[in-house]
Write a protein that holds these residues in place. Structure first.
Motif, PDB file in Angstrom:
ATOM      1  N   GLU A  85       0.778  -1.258  -0.011  1.00 43.76           N
ATOM      2  CA  GLU A  85      -0.662  -0.015  -0.196  1.00 43.76           C
ATOM      3  C   GLU A  85       1.156   1.605  -0.207  1.00 43.76           C
ATOM      4  O   GLU A  85       2.051   1.068  -0.155  1.00 43.76           O
ATOM      5  N   THR A  87       0.196   4.208   1.787  1.00 45.12           N
ATOM      6  CA  THR A  87       0.379   5.194   2.827  1.00 45.12           C
ATOM      7  C   THR A  87       1.327   5.953   3.885  1.00 45.12           C
ATOM      8  O   THR A  87       1.858   6.539   4.289  1.00 45.12           O
ATOM      9  N   GLU A 117      -1.845 -11.988  -1.430  1.00 50.83           N
ATOM     10  CA  GLU A 117      -3.281 -12.605  -0.709  1.00 50.83           C
ATOM     11  C   GLU A 117      -3.459 -14.156  -1.616  1.00 50.83           C
ATOM     12  O   GLU A 117      -2.980 -14.809  -2.257  1.00 50.83           O
ATOM     13  N   LEU A 124      -5.701  -9.925  -6.098  1.00 49.50           N
ATOM     14  CA  LEU A 124      -4.917 -10.567  -6.973  1.00 49.50           C
ATOM     15  C   LEU A 124      -3.614 -10.393  -5.994  1.00 49.50           C
ATOM     16  O   LEU A 124      -3.547  -9.901  -4.787  1.00 49.50           O
ATOM     17  N   ASP A 133      -4.568  11.506  -1.320  1.00 51.26           N
ATOM     18  CA  ASP A 133      -4.505  11.868   0.254  1.00 51.26           C
ATOM     19  C   ASP A 133      -4.454  13.638   0.021  1.00 51.26           C
ATOM     20  O   ASP A 133      -3.754  13.729  -0.438  1.00 51.26           O
ATOM     21  N   ARG A 254     -12.604  -1.078   8.633  1.00 54.51           N
ATOM     22  CA  ARG A 254     -11.824  -1.230   8.045  1.00 54.51           C
ATOM     23  C   ARG A 254     -10.396  -1.665   8.574  1.00 54.51           C
ATOM     24  O   ARG A 254     -10.168  -1.965   9.648  1.00 54.51           O
ATOM     25  N   TYR A 259      -6.068   4.119  10.656  1.00 56.38           N
ATOM     26  CA  TYR A 259      -7.299   5.057  10.982  1.00 56.38           C
ATOM     27  C   TYR A 259      -7.493   5.232  11.802  1.00 56.38           C
ATOM     28  O   TYR A 259      -7.619   3.787  13.608  1.00 56.38           O
TER      29      TYR A 259
HETATM   30  P1  HAM Z   1      -7.456  -1.097   0.950  1.00 57.27           P
HETATM   31  O1  HAM Z   1      -8.515  -1.430   1.944  1.00 57.27           O
HETATM   32  O2  HAM Z   1      -6.607  -2.349   1.937  1.00 57.27           O
HETATM   33  O3  HAM Z   1      -6.722   0.196   1.167  1.00 57.27           O
HETATM   34  O4  HAM Z   1      -7.091  -1.309  -0.861  1.00 57.27           O
HETATM   35  C1  HAM Z   1      -7.797  -0.286  -1.334  1.00 57.27           C
HETATM   36  C2  HAM Z   1      -8.165  -0.951  -2.717  1.00 57.27           C
HETATM   37  O5  HAM Z   1      -6.983  -1.307  -3.155  1.00 57.27           O
HETATM   38  C3  HAM Z   1      -9.428  -1.855  -1.869  1.00 57.27           C
HETATM   39  O6  HAM Z   1     -10.626  -1.022  -1.812  1.00 57.27           O
HETATM   40  C4  HAM Z   1      -8.711  -2.635  -3.251  1.00 57.27           C
HETATM   41  O7  HAM Z   1     -10.019  -2.335  -4.277  1.00 57.27           O
HETATM   42  C5  HAM Z   1      -7.945  -2.826  -3.655  1.00 57.27           C
HETATM   43  N1  HAM Z   1      -6.691  -4.477  -3.275  1.00 57.27           N
HETATM   44  C6  HAM Z   1      -6.624  -4.065  -2.273  1.00 57.27           C
HETATM   45  N2  HAM Z   1      -6.402  -5.105  -2.060  1.00 57.27           N
HETATM   46  C7  HAM Z   1      -5.817  -5.785  -3.302  1.00 57.27           C
HETATM   47  C8  HAM Z   1      -5.558  -6.880  -3.822  1.00 57.27           C
HETATM   48  N3  HAM Z   1      -5.163  -7.633  -3.504  1.00 57.27           N
HETATM   49  N4  HAM Z   1      -5.733  -7.335  -4.977  1.00 57.27           N
HETATM   50  C9  HAM Z   1      -6.556  -6.442  -5.761  1.00 57.27           C
HETATM   51  N5  HAM Z   1      -7.077  -5.435  -5.050  1.00 57.27           N
HETATM   52  C10 HAM Z   1      -7.005  -4.940  -4.102  1.00 57.27           C
HETATM   53  C11 HAM Z   1      -5.264   0.859   1.051  1.00 57.27           C
HETATM   54  O8  HAM Z   1      -4.338   0.353   0.841  1.00 57.27           O
HETATM   55  C12 HAM Z   1      -5.180   2.464   1.885  1.00 57.27           C
HETATM   56  N6  HAM Z   1      -3.657   2.552   1.831  1.00 57.27           N
HETATM   57  C13 HAM Z   1      -5.918   3.138   1.650  1.00 57.27           C
HETATM   58  C14 HAM Z   1      -5.489   4.462   1.981  1.00 57.27           C
HETATM   59  C15 HAM Z   1      -4.886   5.816   1.686  1.00 57.27           C
HETATM   60  N7  HAM Z   1      -6.355   4.865   3.169  1.00 57.27           N
HETATM   61  C16 HAM Z   1      -5.404   6.092   3.087  1.00 57.27           C
HETATM   62  N8  HAM Z   1      -4.699   6.592   2.421  1.00 57.27           N
END
Ligand code: HAM
Length: 425
Positions: A85, A87, A117, A124, A133, A254, A259
Protein backbone atom coordinates in the motif's frame (compact mmCIF):
# COMPACT_ATOMS: atom_id res chain seq x y z
CA UNK A 1 10.14 -33.58 -20.09
CA UNK A 2 11.23 -30.38 -21.82
CA UNK A 3 7.59 -29.50 -22.63
CA UNK A 4 6.64 -29.59 -18.98
CA UNK A 5 9.64 -27.54 -18.00
CA UNK A 6 8.63 -24.86 -20.48
CA UNK A 7 5.11 -24.66 -19.08
CA UNK A 8 6.48 -23.18 -15.87
CA UNK A 9 7.76 -20.01 -17.42
CA UNK A 10 5.11 -19.86 -20.13
CA UNK A 11 2.64 -18.67 -17.49
CA UNK A 12 2.68 -15.64 -15.24
CA UNK A 13 2.91 -16.33 -11.50
CA UNK A 14 -0.42 -16.90 -9.70
CA UNK A 15 -2.10 -13.58 -9.03
CA UNK A 16 0.00 -11.70 -11.62
CA UNK A 17 -1.37 -10.52 -14.96
CA UNK A 18 -0.15 -10.13 -18.53
CA UNK A 19 -1.57 -7.00 -20.07
CA UNK A 20 -2.33 -7.81 -23.72
CA UNK A 21 -3.29 -4.78 -25.86
CA UNK A 22 -7.00 -4.96 -24.90
CA UNK A 23 -6.09 -5.21 -21.21
CA UNK A 24 -3.62 -2.34 -21.54
CA UNK A 25 -6.27 -0.24 -23.26
CA UNK A 26 -8.72 -0.92 -20.39
CA UNK A 27 -6.01 -0.11 -17.85
CA UNK A 28 -5.13 3.15 -19.60
CA UNK A 29 -8.82 4.05 -19.75
CA UNK A 30 -9.07 3.61 -15.98
CA UNK A 31 -5.86 5.55 -15.30
CA UNK A 32 -6.95 8.42 -17.57
CA UNK A 33 -10.25 8.85 -15.69
CA UNK A 34 -8.50 8.61 -12.32
CA UNK A 35 -5.96 11.25 -13.33
CA UNK A 36 -8.52 13.55 -14.94
CA UNK A 37 -10.87 13.76 -11.95
CA UNK A 38 -8.07 14.00 -9.37
CA UNK A 39 -6.68 16.95 -11.35
CA UNK A 40 -10.17 18.49 -11.45
CA UNK A 41 -10.09 18.54 -7.65
CA UNK A 42 -6.69 20.25 -7.61
CA UNK A 43 -4.68 17.17 -6.62
CA UNK A 44 -1.08 16.88 -7.86
CA UNK A 45 0.63 13.63 -8.81
CA UNK A 46 3.55 12.04 -6.96
CA UNK A 47 5.03 8.56 -6.48
CA UNK A 48 7.32 6.63 -4.18
CA UNK A 49 9.56 3.58 -4.54
CA UNK A 50 8.13 0.09 -5.10
CA UNK A 51 10.53 -1.44 -2.57
CA UNK A 52 10.58 -0.25 1.05
CA UNK A 53 12.12 -1.39 4.35
CA UNK A 54 9.86 -4.10 5.81
CA UNK A 55 9.75 -2.19 9.10
CA UNK A 56 7.80 0.62 7.48
CA UNK A 57 4.80 -1.72 7.34
CA UNK A 58 5.48 -3.60 10.56
CA UNK A 59 5.26 -0.36 12.48
CA UNK A 60 1.68 0.59 11.75
CA UNK A 61 -0.19 -1.10 8.89
CA UNK A 62 -1.61 -3.92 11.00
CA UNK A 63 -1.02 -7.66 11.13
CA UNK A 64 -3.20 -8.56 8.13
CA UNK A 65 -1.05 -6.61 5.68
CA UNK A 66 2.23 -7.70 7.32
CA UNK A 67 1.21 -11.35 6.85
CA UNK A 68 0.66 -10.62 3.16
CA UNK A 69 4.01 -8.97 2.48
CA UNK A 70 6.18 -10.00 -0.46
CA UNK A 71 9.39 -9.57 1.53
CA UNK A 72 12.98 -10.74 1.32
CA UNK A 73 16.51 -9.93 2.44
CA UNK A 74 18.37 -7.96 -0.24
CA UNK A 75 22.05 -8.40 -1.17
CA UNK A 76 22.97 -5.71 1.36
CA UNK A 77 21.28 -7.75 4.15
CA UNK A 78 18.38 -5.30 4.37
CA UNK A 79 14.89 -6.57 5.14
CA UNK A 80 12.77 -5.20 2.30
CA UNK A 81 9.20 -5.58 1.00
CA UNK A 82 7.37 -4.80 -2.22
CA UNK A 83 4.89 -2.11 -1.25
CA UNK A 84 1.47 -3.53 -0.28
CA UNK A 85 0.00 0.00 0.00
CA UNK A 86 1.11 3.61 -0.35
CA UNK A 87 0.04 5.25 2.91
CA UNK A 88 3.17 4.46 5.01
CA UNK A 89 5.40 5.71 2.15
CA UNK A 90 3.31 8.87 1.94
CA UNK A 91 3.63 9.43 5.69
CA UNK A 92 7.42 9.00 5.46
CA UNK A 93 7.76 11.32 2.44
CA UNK A 94 5.54 14.00 3.94
CA UNK A 95 7.36 13.88 7.29
CA UNK A 96 10.70 14.26 5.47
CA UNK A 97 9.66 17.11 3.14
CA UNK A 98 7.14 18.76 5.40
CA UNK A 99 8.68 22.26 5.23
CA UNK A 100 8.85 22.36 1.44
CA UNK A 101 5.10 22.52 0.84
CA UNK A 102 2.18 24.72 1.82
CA UNK A 103 -0.58 22.84 3.64
CA UNK A 104 -2.91 21.26 2.99
CA UNK A 105 -1.23 18.94 0.50
CA UNK A 106 -3.57 17.30 -1.97
CA UNK A 107 -1.62 14.50 -3.58
CA UNK A 108 -2.57 11.59 -5.81
CA UNK A 109 -0.62 8.66 -7.16
CA UNK A 110 -1.22 5.74 -9.53
CA UNK A 111 0.94 2.69 -9.05
CA UNK A 112 1.46 -1.04 -8.58
CA UNK A 113 1.05 -2.82 -5.26
CA UNK A 114 1.81 -6.35 -4.11
CA UNK A 115 0.07 -8.51 -1.52
CA UNK A 116 0.60 -12.22 -1.08
CA UNK A 117 -3.13 -12.93 -0.79
CA UNK A 118 -5.06 -16.06 -1.51
CA UNK A 119 -6.02 -15.55 -5.14
CA UNK A 120 -9.77 -15.10 -5.46
CA UNK A 121 -12.26 -12.97 -7.30
CA UNK A 122 -11.25 -9.32 -6.94
CA UNK A 123 -8.02 -10.18 -5.13
CA UNK A 124 -4.73 -10.65 -6.95
CA UNK A 125 -1.13 -10.57 -5.82
CA UNK A 126 -0.33 -7.54 -7.93
CA UNK A 127 -2.79 -4.73 -8.51
CA UNK A 128 -2.91 -1.03 -9.30
CA UNK A 129 -4.30 1.62 -7.02
CA UNK A 130 -5.20 5.25 -7.29
CA UNK A 131 -4.35 6.90 -3.96
CA UNK A 132 -5.72 10.35 -3.12
CA UNK A 133 -4.67 11.94 0.16
CA UNK A 134 -5.08 15.30 1.89
CA UNK A 135 -2.37 16.14 4.43
CA UNK A 136 -2.45 18.89 7.03
CA UNK A 137 -6.18 19.55 7.35
CA UNK A 138 -8.22 18.40 10.34
CA UNK A 139 -11.55 20.01 9.36
CA UNK A 140 -14.48 17.81 8.35
CA UNK A 141 -14.54 19.85 5.12
CA UNK A 142 -11.56 17.75 3.98
CA UNK A 143 -13.39 14.47 4.69
CA UNK A 144 -16.37 15.71 2.68
CA UNK A 145 -14.12 16.81 -0.19
CA UNK A 146 -12.39 13.43 -0.25
CA UNK A 147 -15.63 11.44 -0.33
CA UNK A 148 -16.96 13.77 -3.06
CA UNK A 149 -13.81 13.13 -5.08
CA UNK A 150 -14.28 9.38 -4.71
CA UNK A 151 -17.90 9.67 -5.89
CA UNK A 152 -16.99 11.89 -8.84
CA UNK A 153 -14.26 9.50 -9.99
CA UNK A 154 -16.79 6.69 -10.12
CA UNK A 155 -19.36 8.91 -11.83
CA UNK A 156 -16.76 9.59 -14.51
CA UNK A 157 -16.89 5.90 -15.42
CA UNK A 158 -20.64 6.27 -16.00
CA UNK A 159 -21.73 4.75 -12.67
CA UNK A 160 -24.79 6.16 -10.90
CA UNK A 161 -26.09 5.90 -7.34
CA UNK A 162 -27.83 2.71 -8.48
CA UNK A 163 -24.49 1.07 -9.26
CA UNK A 164 -22.38 1.79 -6.17
CA UNK A 165 -22.60 3.00 -2.59
CA UNK A 166 -20.04 4.47 -0.22
CA UNK A 167 -20.51 3.09 3.30
CA UNK A 168 -19.25 5.64 5.79
CA UNK A 169 -18.44 5.24 9.44
CA UNK A 170 -16.37 6.84 12.17
CA UNK A 171 -13.83 4.97 14.26
CA UNK A 172 -14.38 7.56 16.99
CA UNK A 173 -17.92 6.26 17.28
CA UNK A 174 -16.40 2.98 18.52
CA UNK A 175 -13.51 4.44 20.50
CA UNK A 176 -16.05 6.64 22.38
CA UNK A 177 -18.12 3.51 22.95
CA UNK A 178 -15.06 1.73 24.41
CA UNK A 179 -14.02 4.70 26.51
CA UNK A 180 -17.53 4.95 28.01
CA UNK A 181 -17.21 1.31 29.02
CA UNK A 182 -13.69 1.86 30.45
CA UNK A 183 -12.05 -0.59 28.03
CA UNK A 184 -8.28 -0.04 28.10
CA UNK A 185 -6.86 1.38 24.81
CA UNK A 186 -4.62 -1.73 24.56
CA UNK A 187 -7.72 -3.73 23.62
CA UNK A 188 -9.12 -1.26 21.07
CA UNK A 189 -7.30 -2.61 18.01
CA UNK A 190 -8.52 -6.15 18.68
CA UNK A 191 -12.05 -4.92 19.23
CA UNK A 192 -12.01 -2.99 15.92
CA UNK A 193 -10.73 -6.08 14.09
CA UNK A 194 -13.74 -8.03 15.41
CA UNK A 195 -16.14 -5.31 14.20
CA UNK A 196 -14.30 -5.28 10.84
CA UNK A 197 -14.96 -9.01 10.45
CA UNK A 198 -18.59 -8.69 11.58
CA UNK A 199 -20.82 -10.48 9.11
CA UNK A 200 -17.84 -12.28 7.56
CA UNK A 201 -17.26 -14.46 10.64
CA UNK A 202 -19.92 -16.60 12.30
CA UNK A 203 -22.18 -14.86 14.82
CA UNK A 204 -21.09 -17.27 17.59
CA UNK A 205 -17.44 -16.51 16.97
CA UNK A 206 -18.06 -12.75 17.01
CA UNK A 207 -20.06 -12.97 20.24
CA UNK A 208 -17.37 -15.13 21.83
CA UNK A 209 -14.61 -12.69 20.82
CA UNK A 210 -16.56 -9.66 22.08
CA UNK A 211 -17.23 -11.24 25.48
CA UNK A 212 -19.17 -8.90 27.74
CA UNK A 213 -19.24 -6.22 25.02
CA UNK A 214 -21.30 -8.48 22.75
CA UNK A 215 -24.66 -7.34 24.10
CA UNK A 216 -24.08 -3.56 23.87
CA UNK A 217 -22.42 -3.96 20.44
CA UNK A 218 -25.36 -5.92 19.05
CA UNK A 219 -27.73 -3.31 20.49
CA UNK A 220 -25.82 -0.45 18.86
CA UNK A 221 -25.74 -2.27 15.54
CA UNK A 222 -29.45 -3.06 15.62
CA UNK A 223 -30.11 0.66 16.19
CA UNK A 224 -27.93 1.57 13.22
CA UNK A 225 -25.55 3.86 15.12
CA UNK A 226 -25.94 7.65 15.28
CA UNK A 227 -23.29 10.31 15.15
CA UNK A 228 -23.52 14.06 14.81
CA UNK A 229 -20.23 14.15 12.89
CA UNK A 230 -21.49 11.62 10.35
CA UNK A 231 -24.73 13.58 9.95
CA UNK A 232 -22.71 16.72 9.19
CA UNK A 233 -20.68 14.80 6.64
CA UNK A 234 -23.82 13.61 4.83
CA UNK A 235 -25.21 17.17 4.96
CA UNK A 236 -22.02 18.40 3.27
CA UNK A 237 -22.49 15.87 0.50
CA UNK A 238 -26.17 16.77 0.22
CA UNK A 239 -25.15 20.40 -0.46
CA UNK A 240 -23.35 19.08 -3.54
CA UNK A 241 -26.19 16.81 -4.60
CA UNK A 242 -24.16 13.71 -3.74
CA UNK A 243 -25.98 12.36 -0.67
CA UNK A 244 -27.62 9.57 -2.67
CA UNK A 245 -24.26 7.92 -3.08
CA UNK A 246 -23.58 7.30 0.62
CA UNK A 247 -24.95 5.26 3.52
CA UNK A 248 -23.95 5.51 7.16
CA UNK A 249 -22.84 2.09 8.36
CA UNK A 250 -20.91 1.83 11.63
CA UNK A 251 -19.93 -1.76 10.86
CA UNK A 252 -17.26 -0.33 8.57
CA UNK A 253 -14.05 0.16 10.57
CA UNK A 254 -11.45 -0.90 7.93
CA UNK A 255 -8.79 -3.56 8.41
CA UNK A 256 -5.78 -1.24 8.51
CA UNK A 257 -4.59 -0.28 11.98
CA UNK A 258 -3.76 3.41 11.47
CA UNK A 259 -7.23 4.91 10.93
CA UNK A 260 -8.43 7.33 13.60
CA UNK A 261 -11.70 8.95 12.44
CA UNK A 262 -14.05 8.89 9.46
CA UNK A 263 -13.55 5.71 7.42
CA UNK A 264 -15.33 4.54 4.28
CA UNK A 265 -15.54 1.76 1.75
CA UNK A 266 -17.09 1.62 -1.71
CA UNK A 267 -19.20 -1.35 -2.76
CA UNK A 268 -21.28 -2.29 -5.78
CA UNK A 269 -25.00 -1.91 -4.96
CA UNK A 270 -25.69 -5.47 -6.08
CA UNK A 271 -23.29 -6.71 -3.41
CA UNK A 272 -21.51 -9.15 -5.75
CA UNK A 273 -17.99 -7.79 -5.49
CA UNK A 274 -15.30 -6.97 -2.94
CA UNK A 275 -14.65 -3.32 -2.04
CA UNK A 276 -13.85 -1.07 -5.00
CA UNK A 277 -12.12 1.48 -2.77
CA UNK A 278 -11.49 2.28 0.87
CA UNK A 279 -9.95 4.94 3.05
CA UNK A 280 -10.29 7.32 5.93
CA UNK A 281 -8.56 9.58 8.41
CA UNK A 282 -5.18 8.64 9.89
CA UNK A 283 -4.29 11.65 12.03
CA UNK A 284 -1.53 9.93 14.06
CA UNK A 285 0.40 7.97 11.45
CA UNK A 286 2.84 10.69 10.38
CA UNK A 287 3.68 11.39 14.01
CA UNK A 288 4.12 7.71 14.84
CA UNK A 289 6.27 6.92 11.80
CA UNK A 290 8.46 10.01 12.34
CA UNK A 291 8.97 9.19 16.06
CA UNK A 292 7.13 12.38 17.05
CA UNK A 293 9.29 14.63 14.82
CA UNK A 294 6.35 15.77 12.68
CA UNK A 295 2.65 15.69 13.48
CA UNK A 296 0.02 16.32 10.83
CA UNK A 297 -3.59 15.27 10.35
CA UNK A 298 -4.15 13.24 7.20
CA UNK A 299 -6.84 11.40 5.27
CA UNK A 300 -7.10 9.54 2.01
CA UNK A 301 -8.41 6.61 0.07
CA UNK A 302 -7.26 4.08 -2.49
CA UNK A 303 -9.24 2.61 -5.39
CA UNK A 304 -8.06 -0.65 -6.95
CA UNK A 305 -8.15 -1.46 -10.66
CA UNK A 306 -9.23 -5.10 -10.24
CA UNK A 307 -12.65 -4.72 -8.64
CA UNK A 308 -13.27 -1.51 -10.57
CA UNK A 309 -12.61 -3.40 -13.82
CA UNK A 310 -15.07 -6.09 -12.77
CA UNK A 311 -17.72 -3.51 -11.91
CA UNK A 312 -17.24 -1.79 -15.29
CA UNK A 313 -17.65 -5.13 -17.07
CA UNK A 314 -20.77 -5.99 -15.07
CA UNK A 315 -22.44 -2.62 -15.64
CA UNK A 316 -23.65 -2.36 -19.27
CA UNK A 317 -23.63 1.47 -19.53
CA UNK A 318 -20.14 1.71 -17.97
CA UNK A 319 -18.83 -1.07 -20.20
CA UNK A 320 -20.22 0.61 -23.31
CA UNK A 321 -18.65 3.91 -22.32
CA UNK A 322 -15.28 2.20 -21.89
CA UNK A 323 -15.52 0.31 -25.19
CA UNK A 324 -16.38 3.49 -27.07
CA UNK A 325 -13.49 5.39 -25.49
CA UNK A 326 -11.07 2.57 -26.24
CA UNK A 327 -12.24 2.30 -29.86
CA UNK A 328 -11.87 6.06 -30.34
CA UNK A 329 -8.40 6.03 -28.78
CA UNK A 330 -7.25 3.13 -30.91
CA UNK A 331 -8.44 4.21 -34.38
CA UNK A 332 -5.97 5.64 -36.86
CA UNK A 333 -6.50 8.66 -39.08
CA UNK A 334 -4.98 7.63 -42.38
CA UNK A 335 -4.04 4.32 -43.99
CA UNK A 336 -1.70 4.62 -46.96
CA UNK A 337 -2.42 2.02 -49.64
CA UNK A 338 0.64 1.43 -51.84
CA UNK A 339 -0.90 0.03 -55.03
CA UNK A 340 2.31 0.33 -57.06
CA UNK A 341 5.65 -0.41 -55.42
CA UNK A 342 7.25 2.35 -57.57
CA UNK A 343 5.28 4.84 -55.49
CA UNK A 344 6.55 3.54 -52.11
CA UNK A 345 9.18 6.32 -51.77
CA UNK A 346 6.57 9.04 -52.49
CA UNK A 347 4.18 7.40 -50.05
CA UNK A 348 6.83 7.23 -47.32
CA UNK A 349 7.67 10.92 -47.75
CA UNK A 350 3.96 11.69 -47.29
CA UNK A 351 3.68 9.34 -44.29
CA UNK A 352 6.60 11.09 -42.60
CA UNK A 353 5.06 14.52 -43.18
CA UNK A 354 1.64 13.46 -41.86
CA UNK A 355 3.11 11.82 -38.76
CA UNK A 356 5.19 14.94 -38.09
CA UNK A 357 1.93 16.90 -38.12
CA UNK A 358 0.52 14.54 -35.47
CA UNK A 359 -1.74 12.33 -37.57
CA UNK A 360 -1.91 8.61 -36.82
CA UNK A 361 -0.76 6.92 -40.01
CA UNK A 362 -0.20 3.28 -40.93
CA UNK A 363 0.82 1.44 -44.12
CA UNK A 364 2.02 -2.01 -45.27
CA UNK A 365 5.67 -2.59 -44.37
CA UNK A 366 6.08 -5.01 -47.27
CA UNK A 367 4.31 -5.38 -50.67
CA UNK A 368 0.73 -6.53 -50.21
CA UNK A 369 -2.35 -7.00 -52.40
CA UNK A 370 -4.49 -3.83 -52.59
CA UNK A 371 -7.59 -5.61 -51.26
CA UNK A 372 -5.64 -6.74 -48.17
CA UNK A 373 -4.39 -3.21 -47.65
CA UNK A 374 -7.96 -1.87 -47.69
CA UNK A 375 -8.91 -4.61 -45.23
CA UNK A 376 -6.05 -3.49 -42.97
CA UNK A 377 -7.38 0.08 -43.23
CA UNK A 378 -10.86 -1.12 -42.17
CA UNK A 379 -9.40 -3.20 -39.33
CA UNK A 380 -7.53 -0.15 -38.02
CA UNK A 381 -10.78 1.86 -38.28
CA UNK A 382 -8.96 4.47 -40.38
CA UNK A 383 -10.92 7.57 -41.36
CA UNK A 384 -9.25 7.87 -44.75
CA UNK A 385 -7.28 5.65 -47.12
CA UNK A 386 -4.84 7.32 -49.51
CA UNK A 387 -4.03 5.28 -52.60
CA UNK A 388 -0.62 5.67 -54.26
CA UNK A 389 -0.74 4.04 -57.69
CA UNK A 390 -1.31 4.69 -61.37
CA UNK A 391 -3.06 8.01 -60.71
CA UNK A 392 0.21 9.61 -59.53
CA UNK A 393 0.90 12.57 -59.25
CA UNK A 394 -2.67 12.44 -58.08
CA UNK A 395 -3.62 10.51 -54.96
CA UNK A 396 -6.96 8.76 -54.53
CA UNK A 397 -8.51 9.77 -51.20
CA UNK A 398 -11.20 7.39 -49.94
CA UNK A 399 -13.43 8.19 -46.98
CA UNK A 400 -13.91 4.74 -45.51
CA UNK A 401 -17.20 5.39 -43.71
CA UNK A 402 -19.00 6.65 -46.87
CA UNK A 403 -16.86 4.83 -49.49
CA UNK A 404 -16.62 8.21 -51.28
CA UNK A 405 -13.49 8.60 -53.45
CA UNK A 406 -11.76 11.64 -54.87
CA UNK A 407 -8.59 12.30 -56.85
CA UNK A 408 -6.45 15.03 -55.31
CA UNK A 409 -3.21 16.36 -56.82
CA UNK A 410 -0.22 15.53 -54.62
CA UNK A 411 0.70 19.21 -54.04
CA UNK A 412 -2.82 19.99 -52.75
CA UNK A 413 -3.14 16.83 -50.64
CA UNK A 414 -2.17 18.35 -47.31
CA UNK A 415 -4.60 21.26 -47.61
CA UNK A 416 -7.30 18.75 -48.60
CA UNK A 417 -6.63 16.53 -45.58
CA UNK A 418 -6.53 19.46 -43.18
CA UNK A 419 -10.02 20.47 -44.36
CA UNK A 420 -11.46 16.99 -43.66
CA UNK A 421 -13.98 16.99 -40.77
CA UNK A 422 -13.20 13.32 -40.00
CA UNK A 423 -9.55 14.09 -39.20
CA UNK A 424 -8.33 15.86 -36.07
CA UNK A 425 -7.55 19.52 -36.82
P1 HAM B 1 -7.13 -1.05 1.13
O1 HAM B 1 -8.57 -1.11 1.51
O2 HAM B 1 -6.24 -2.09 1.70
O3 HAM B 1 -6.64 0.39 1.54
O4 HAM B 1 -7.01 -1.09 -0.44
C1 HAM B 1 -7.71 -0.17 -1.25
C2 HAM B 1 -8.32 -0.85 -2.46
O5 HAM B 1 -7.30 -1.52 -3.19
C3 HAM B 1 -9.31 -1.96 -2.14
O6 HAM B 1 -10.61 -1.44 -1.92
C4 HAM B 1 -9.25 -2.83 -3.39
O7 HAM B 1 -10.04 -2.27 -4.43
C5 HAM B 1 -7.79 -2.69 -3.80
N1 HAM B 1 -7.02 -3.86 -3.38
C6 HAM B 1 -6.41 -4.08 -2.19
N2 HAM B 1 -5.80 -5.27 -2.17
C7 HAM B 1 -6.03 -5.85 -3.37
C8 HAM B 1 -5.66 -7.08 -3.99
N3 HAM B 1 -4.91 -7.96 -3.37
N4 HAM B 1 -6.07 -7.31 -5.24
C9 HAM B 1 -6.82 -6.41 -5.92
N5 HAM B 1 -7.19 -5.23 -5.40
C10 HAM B 1 -6.81 -4.95 -4.15
C11 HAM B 1 -5.35 0.84 1.42
O8 HAM B 1 -4.49 0.29 0.77
C12 HAM B 1 -5.11 2.17 2.09
N6 HAM B 1 -3.66 2.42 2.08
C13 HAM B 1 -5.90 3.25 1.40
C14 HAM B 1 -5.63 4.62 1.92
C15 HAM B 1 -5.03 5.64 1.26
N7 HAM B 1 -5.97 5.05 3.14
C16 HAM B 1 -5.57 6.32 3.25
N8 HAM B 1 -4.98 6.67 2.11
Amino acid sequence: MPGQRNQKFMQALPGFRDFLPDDSAARNYIFARWREVARRYGFVEWDGPILEPTDLYKKKSGSEIVDQLFNFTDKGEREVALRPELTPTLARVVATHEREFKKPLKWFSIGRFFRFEKQQRGRLREHFQLNCDIIGESSLAADIELVALCIDILRQFGFTEKDFVIRISDREFWTDFLRERSVSPDGWDNFLQVIDKFGRESREKTIEKLGELAKPVLKVLSEGGKSEKLDRLVDGLRDRGLAEFVDIDVRIVRGLAYYTGIVFEVFDRAGNLRAVAGGGRYDNLIQQLSDDAVSMPALGFAMGDVVLGELINETPHARKKMQQAIAAGRKIDVYIVIAKEERRADALAQIQQLRDLGYRVDYPLTPMKVARQFQAAEDADASLALLYGDEWPQVKVKTLATREERLVPQDRLLAHLQAQPTLPS
